[in-house]
Design a protein around this motif. Structure first.
Motif: not given
Ligand code: IDP
Length: 151
Positions: A9, A49, A52, A57, A61, A64, A85, A91-92, A102, A109-110, A112, A115
């Motif tokens: 990213k 995306y 989402h 977010f 996203l 970003y 994975r 993710t966090r 990560r 998480v914002g 990370n 993907h």
């Molecule tokens: P993943 O990337 O681990 O598959 P997803 O839940 O599919 O996770 O979320 C996609 C992307 O959205 C995350 O990698 C992250 O960049 C962003 N994201 C997810 N949850 C949040 C949040 O609570 N705040 C800000 N960004 C978020």
């Protein structure tokens, strides 16, 4: 063999971590079969995306992902989706295991860094969204039998 879609990213690109991400996937034994460096359009980010859309977010996203170039890749190997994975981590970043990308390079998480597709079905859809069939390279890696084999 399975294929999965991976993005370094914008934060990974800006921080000079493309090589580190590729290094870890190569060391894992996965094979790179497609790669390109690009500035993501809003249209592509929204398609990628779409799941989402509507979440709190989502707008951030999209901003970003479009904020700087990304490195888009396809990696191949046995259970590639699961393996990548796992190498990426949760993710966090504060919930990601030590030794994952990560965890080792992230805090929020914002931001990370990566993907990776979360299922073989989504991998196929993401690969066809980001790459044309002719951009995929079929090649034999000389050490393949030392990474995958049952004898
Ligand atoms: P993943 O990337 O681990 O598959 P997803 O839940 O599919 O996770 O979320 C996609 C992307 O959205 C995350 O990698 C992250 O960049 C962003 N994201 C997810 N949850 C949040 C949040 O609570 N705040 C800000 N960004 C978020």
């Amino acid at each position: 063999m399975e294929r999965t879609f991976v993005l370094a990213k914008p934060d990974a690109v800006q921080r000079g971590l493309i090589g580190e991400i590729i290094k870890r996937l190569e060391q894992r034994g996965l094979k790179l079969v497609a790669a390109k460096f690009l500035q993501v359009s809003t249209d592509l980010a929204e398609q990628h995306y779409a799941i989402h859309k509507g979440k709190p977010f989502y707008e951030g996203l999209i901003r970003y992902i479009c904020s700087a170039p990304v490195m888009a890749m396809v990696w191949e190997g046995p259970q590639a989706v699961t393996a990548v994975r796992q190498t990426m981590g949760a993710t966090r970043p504060t919930e990601a295991a030590p030794g994952t990308i990560r965890h080792d390079f992230g805090l929020e998480v914002g931001r990370n860094l990566t993907h990776a597709s979360d299922s073989p079905e989504n991998a196929q859809a993401e690969i066809s969204l980001w790459f044309k069939p002719e951009e995929m390279v079929d090649w034999k890696q000389s050490n393949e039998t030392w990474i995958s084999g049952n004898n």
